[in-house]
Design a protein around this motif. Structure first.
Motif, PDB file in Angstrom:
ATOM      1  N   THR A 148       0.803  -1.218   0.000  1.00  0.00           N
ATOM      2  CA  THR A 148       0.000   0.000   0.000  1.00  0.00           C
ATOM      3  C   THR A 148       0.838   1.270   0.000  1.00  0.00           C
ATOM      4  OG1 THR A 148      -0.163  -0.078   2.431  1.00  0.00           O
ATOM      5  CG2 THR A 148      -1.927  -1.127   1.169  1.00  0.00           C
ATOM      6  N   GLN A 149       2.006   1.237   0.663  1.00  0.00           N
ATOM      7  CA  GLN A 149       2.818   2.444   0.763  1.00  0.00           C
ATOM      8  C   GLN A 149       3.917   2.535  -0.294  1.00  0.00           C
ATOM      9  OE1 GLN A 149       4.168   3.621   4.686  1.00  0.00           O
ATOM     10  NE2 GLN A 149       2.464   2.585   5.687  1.00  0.00           N
ATOM     11  N   TYR A 150       4.376   1.371  -0.793  1.00  0.00           N
ATOM     12  CA  TYR A 150       5.523   1.394  -1.698  1.00  0.00           C
ATOM     13  C   TYR A 150       5.287   0.637  -3.005  1.00  0.00           C
ATOM     14  CZ  TYR A 150       7.850   3.320   2.356  1.00  0.00           C
ATOM     15  OH  TYR A 150       8.175   4.123   3.422  1.00  0.00           O
ATOM     16  N   SER A 151       4.075   0.133  -3.183  1.00  0.00           N
ATOM     17  CA  SER A 151       3.718  -0.609  -4.408  1.00  0.00           C
ATOM     18  C   SER A 151       4.657  -1.790  -4.651  1.00  0.00           C
ATOM     19  CB  SER A 151       3.723   0.331  -5.623  1.00  0.00           C
ATOM     20  OG  SER A 151       2.772   1.369  -5.461  1.00  0.00           O
ATOM     21  N   VAL A 152       5.145  -2.377  -3.571  1.00  0.00           N
ATOM     22  CA  VAL A 152       6.013  -3.557  -3.642  1.00  0.00           C
ATOM     23  C   VAL A 152       5.183  -4.767  -3.226  1.00  0.00           C
ATOM     24  CG1 VAL A 152       8.035  -4.706  -2.682  1.00  0.00           C
ATOM     25  CG2 VAL A 152       8.116  -2.262  -3.183  1.00  0.00           C
ATOM     26  N   ILE A 153       5.011  -5.705  -4.147  1.00  0.00           N
ATOM     27  CA  ILE A 153       4.183  -6.878  -3.883  1.00  0.00           C
ATOM     28  C   ILE A 153       5.071  -8.096  -3.648  1.00  0.00           C
ATOM     29  CG2 ILE A 153       2.409  -8.410  -4.821  1.00  0.00           C
ATOM     30  CD1 ILE A 153       1.412  -6.052  -6.482  1.00  0.00           C
ATOM     31  N   ALA A 154       4.949  -8.689  -2.461  1.00  0.00           N
ATOM     32  CA  ALA A 154       5.702  -9.902  -2.139  1.00  0.00           C
ATOM     33  C   ALA A 154       5.033 -11.068  -2.859  1.00  0.00           C
ATOM     34  CB  ALA A 154       5.709 -10.129  -0.631  1.00  0.00           C
ATOM     35  N   GLN A 155       5.691 -11.564  -3.896  1.00  0.00           N
ATOM     36  CA  GLN A 155       5.079 -12.552  -4.776  1.00  0.00           C
ATOM     37  C   GLN A 155       5.601 -13.972  -4.557  1.00  0.00           C
ATOM     38  OE1 GLN A 155       2.671 -11.939  -6.932  1.00  0.00           O
ATOM     39  NE2 GLN A 155       2.574 -13.888  -8.010  1.00  0.00           N
ATOM     40  N   LEU A 156       6.880 -14.081  -4.199  1.00  0.00           N
ATOM     41  CA  LEU A 156       7.530 -15.396  -4.142  1.00  0.00           C
ATOM     42  C   LEU A 156       8.346 -15.547  -2.867  1.00  0.00           C
ATOM     43  CD1 LEU A 156       8.702 -18.051  -5.428  1.00  0.00           C
ATOM     44  CD2 LEU A 156      10.399 -16.582  -6.541  1.00  0.00           C
ATOM     45  N   SER A 157       8.221 -16.700  -2.239  1.00  0.00           N
ATOM     46  CA  SER A 157       9.010 -17.008  -1.042  1.00  0.00           C
ATOM     47  C   SER A 157       9.774 -18.300  -1.255  1.00  0.00           C
ATOM     48  CB  SER A 157       8.083 -17.149   0.169  1.00  0.00           C
ATOM     49  OG  SER A 157       8.799 -17.633   1.295  1.00  0.00           O
ATOM     50  N   LYS A 158      11.053 -18.286  -0.917  1.00  0.00           N
ATOM     51  CA  LYS A 158      11.856 -19.506  -0.895  1.00  0.00           C
ATOM     52  C   LYS A 158      12.320 -19.692   0.548  1.00  0.00           C
ATOM     53  CE  LYS A 158      13.601 -18.973  -5.635  1.00  0.00           C
ATOM     54  NZ  LYS A 158      14.819 -18.961  -6.482  1.00  0.00           N
ATOM     55  N   GLU A 159      12.304 -20.931   1.014  1.00  0.00           N
ATOM     56  CA  GLU A 159      12.586 -21.164   2.423  1.00  0.00           C
ATOM     57  C   GLU A 159      13.593 -22.280   2.657  1.00  0.00           C
ATOM     58  OE1 GLU A 159       8.915 -21.804   4.460  1.00  0.00           O
ATOM     59  OE2 GLU A 159       8.109 -19.832   3.912  1.00  0.00           O
ATOM     60  N   GLU A 160      14.272 -22.145   3.765  1.00  0.00           N
ATOM     61  CA  GLU A 160      15.212 -23.165   4.239  1.00  0.00           C
ATOM     62  C   GLU A 160      14.910 -23.393   5.709  1.00  0.00           C
ATOM     63  OE1 GLU A 160      20.011 -23.552   5.141  1.00  0.00           O
ATOM     64  OE2 GLU A 160      19.301 -22.126   3.626  1.00  0.00           O
ATOM     65  N   ILE A 203      13.492  -8.712  -1.998  1.00  0.00           N
ATOM     66  CA  ILE A 203      13.020  -7.579  -1.198  1.00  0.00           C
ATOM     67  C   ILE A 203      13.229  -7.778   0.305  1.00  0.00           C
ATOM     68  CG2 ILE A 203      11.339  -6.783  -2.898  1.00  0.00           C
ATOM     69  CD1 ILE A 203       9.146  -8.187  -1.336  1.00  0.00           C
ATOM     70  N   GLU A 204      13.203  -9.032   0.762  1.00  0.00           N
ATOM     71  CA  GLU A 204      13.369  -9.269   2.198  1.00  0.00           C
ATOM     72  C   GLU A 204      14.191 -10.528   2.450  1.00  0.00           C
ATOM     73  OE1 GLU A 204      10.767 -10.203   6.277  1.00  0.00           O
ATOM     74  OE2 GLU A 204       9.891 -10.522   4.289  1.00  0.00           O
ATOM     75  N   TYR A 205      15.098 -10.429   3.436  1.00  0.00           N
ATOM     76  CA  TYR A 205      15.874 -11.560   3.942  1.00  0.00           C
ATOM     77  C   TYR A 205      15.416 -11.741   5.372  1.00  0.00           C
ATOM     78  CZ  TYR A 205      20.160 -14.279   5.041  1.00  0.00           C
ATOM     79  OH  TYR A 205      21.059 -15.254   5.405  1.00  0.00           O
ATOM     80  N   ASN A 206      14.722 -12.843   5.645  1.00  0.00           N
ATOM     81  CA  ASN A 206      14.073 -13.016   6.936  1.00  0.00           C
ATOM     82  C   ASN A 206      14.571 -14.264   7.652  1.00  0.00           C
ATOM     83  OD1 ASN A 206      11.581 -14.597   8.343  1.00  0.00           O
ATOM     84  ND2 ASN A 206      11.444 -12.415   8.751  1.00  0.00           N
ATOM     85  N   LEU A 207      14.840 -14.118   8.939  1.00  0.00           N
ATOM     86  CA  LEU A 207      15.234 -15.231   9.790  1.00  0.00           C
ATOM     87  C   LEU A 207      14.188 -15.376  10.884  1.00  0.00           C
ATOM     88  CD1 LEU A 207      19.011 -14.321  10.300  1.00  0.00           C
ATOM     89  CD2 LEU A 207      18.024 -15.772   8.516  1.00  0.00           C
ATOM     90  N   GLY A 208      13.719 -16.609  11.105  1.00  0.00           N
ATOM     91  CA  GLY A 208      12.741 -16.851  12.152  1.00  0.00           C
ATOM     92  C   GLY A 208      13.194 -17.968  13.076  1.00  0.00           C
ATOM     93  N   PHE A 209      13.130 -17.715  14.382  1.00  0.00           N
ATOM     94  CA  PHE A 209      13.508 -18.707  15.398  1.00  0.00           C
ATOM     95  C   PHE A 209      12.246 -19.047  16.200  1.00  0.00           C
ATOM     96  CE2 PHE A 209      17.103 -16.062  14.380  1.00  0.00           C
ATOM     97  CZ  PHE A 209      18.178 -16.923  14.311  1.00  0.00           C
ATOM     98  N   TYR A 210      11.759 -20.296  16.070  1.00  0.00           N
ATOM     99  CA  TYR A 210      10.493 -20.699  16.672  1.00  0.00           C
ATOM    100  C   TYR A 210      10.711 -21.663  17.829  1.00  0.00           C
ATOM    101  CZ  TYR A 210       8.411 -19.102  12.219  1.00  0.00           C
ATOM    102  OH  TYR A 210       8.036 -18.386  11.118  1.00  0.00           O
TER     103      TYR A 210
END
Length: 243
Positions: free
Chosen positions: A173-185, A222-229
């Motif tokens: 909505t603010q930057y017209s950047v659409i997150a379309q694809l995710s690759k995960e490890e 657009i994003e490099y994300n790390l998640g610790f669950y």
């Protein structure tokens, strides 16, 4: 390490080049998204023509072992990543779908110089600060995930955005950047003292570690994300349908 081609061998030059490239791509030097030498340098090192080298490169690109971007370079594909999937959900969407109310326990923003692996993913240099977002999230009764996100400077984030709102809605909505694809490890690890403190668990406790690499509609990072669950707070489900 130097790689050489035997010009006296009866084996065709392009076949030798392909064999050497297969050795190069398993070299730790070229892991974490580091680019191979450019074609001119590599052809000169192997003492072959660029046409011959390109023939070998094309074979590995076709096999999905190398990724080539015009005007940028060629790098080793991360084979541990999942295949492309267009039906992935953001964390907020995942939790909403499960009927779980989410609380933000911590939210920190900072501008930092990226580590080499992050810079390689974004295809930028390490001398430019990028926005880092850290969040500890969970149910009302307690946290179960610690997220670290880095964003490509191309997006234009200022750090003044309301990151309590769904992230990808803000980008769109603010930057017209659409997150379309995710690759995960996804892997398992033991919680460090730092992670244990974030998740309110004992150091050494099992943690599910998920790297998420997010791209826009043009397959640009657009994003490099790390998640610790927390291991008892998250179940990862994969659904596959055979056509």
């Amino acid at each position: 390490m130097r790689y050489r081609i035997d010009h006296s061998s009866p084996i065709p030059l392009h076949a030798q080049a392909e064999s050497l490239l297969r050795q190069i791509i398993i070299d730790p030097v070229y892991q974490d998204g580091k680019f191979l030498p450019n074609e001119i340098e590599l052809a000169k090192q192997l003492a072959i023509s660029r046409t011959t080298l390109r023939q070998a490169l094309n074979k590995l690109v076709f096999e999905g072992l190398l990724i080539r971007k015009k005007g940028v370079g060629t790098k080793v594909a991360d084979l541990s990543l999942s295949s492309k999937s267009m039906n992935w959900l953001s964390f907020s969407q995942e939790m909403k779908a499960r009927g779980i109310t989410i609380k933000n326990f911590e939210l920190h923003l900072s501008w930092e110089f990226p580590e080499e692996k992050v810079a390689n993913f974004f295809e930028i240099k390490t001398d430019k600060k990028i926005l880092k977002l850290e969040r500890v999230r969970g149910r009302i009764e307690g946290p179960f995930v610690y997220f670290v996100s880095y964003f490509h400077p191309r997006i234009g984030l200022t750090g003044e955005e309301d990151f309590t709102k769904p992230l990808y809605e803000t980008l769109e909505t603010q930057y017209s950047v659409i997150a379309q694809l995710s690759k995960e490890e996804i892997s398992a690890l033991a919680a460090t003292k730092f992670i244990a403190n974030k998740l309110d668990i004992e150091p050494g406790s099992p943690v599910l570690f998920r790297k998420r690499f997010v791209y826009d509609q043009g397959d640009r990072p657009i994003e490099y994300n790390l998640g610790f669950y927390k291991s008892d707070g998250f179940v990862y489900t994969v659904e596959s349908r055979r056509e």
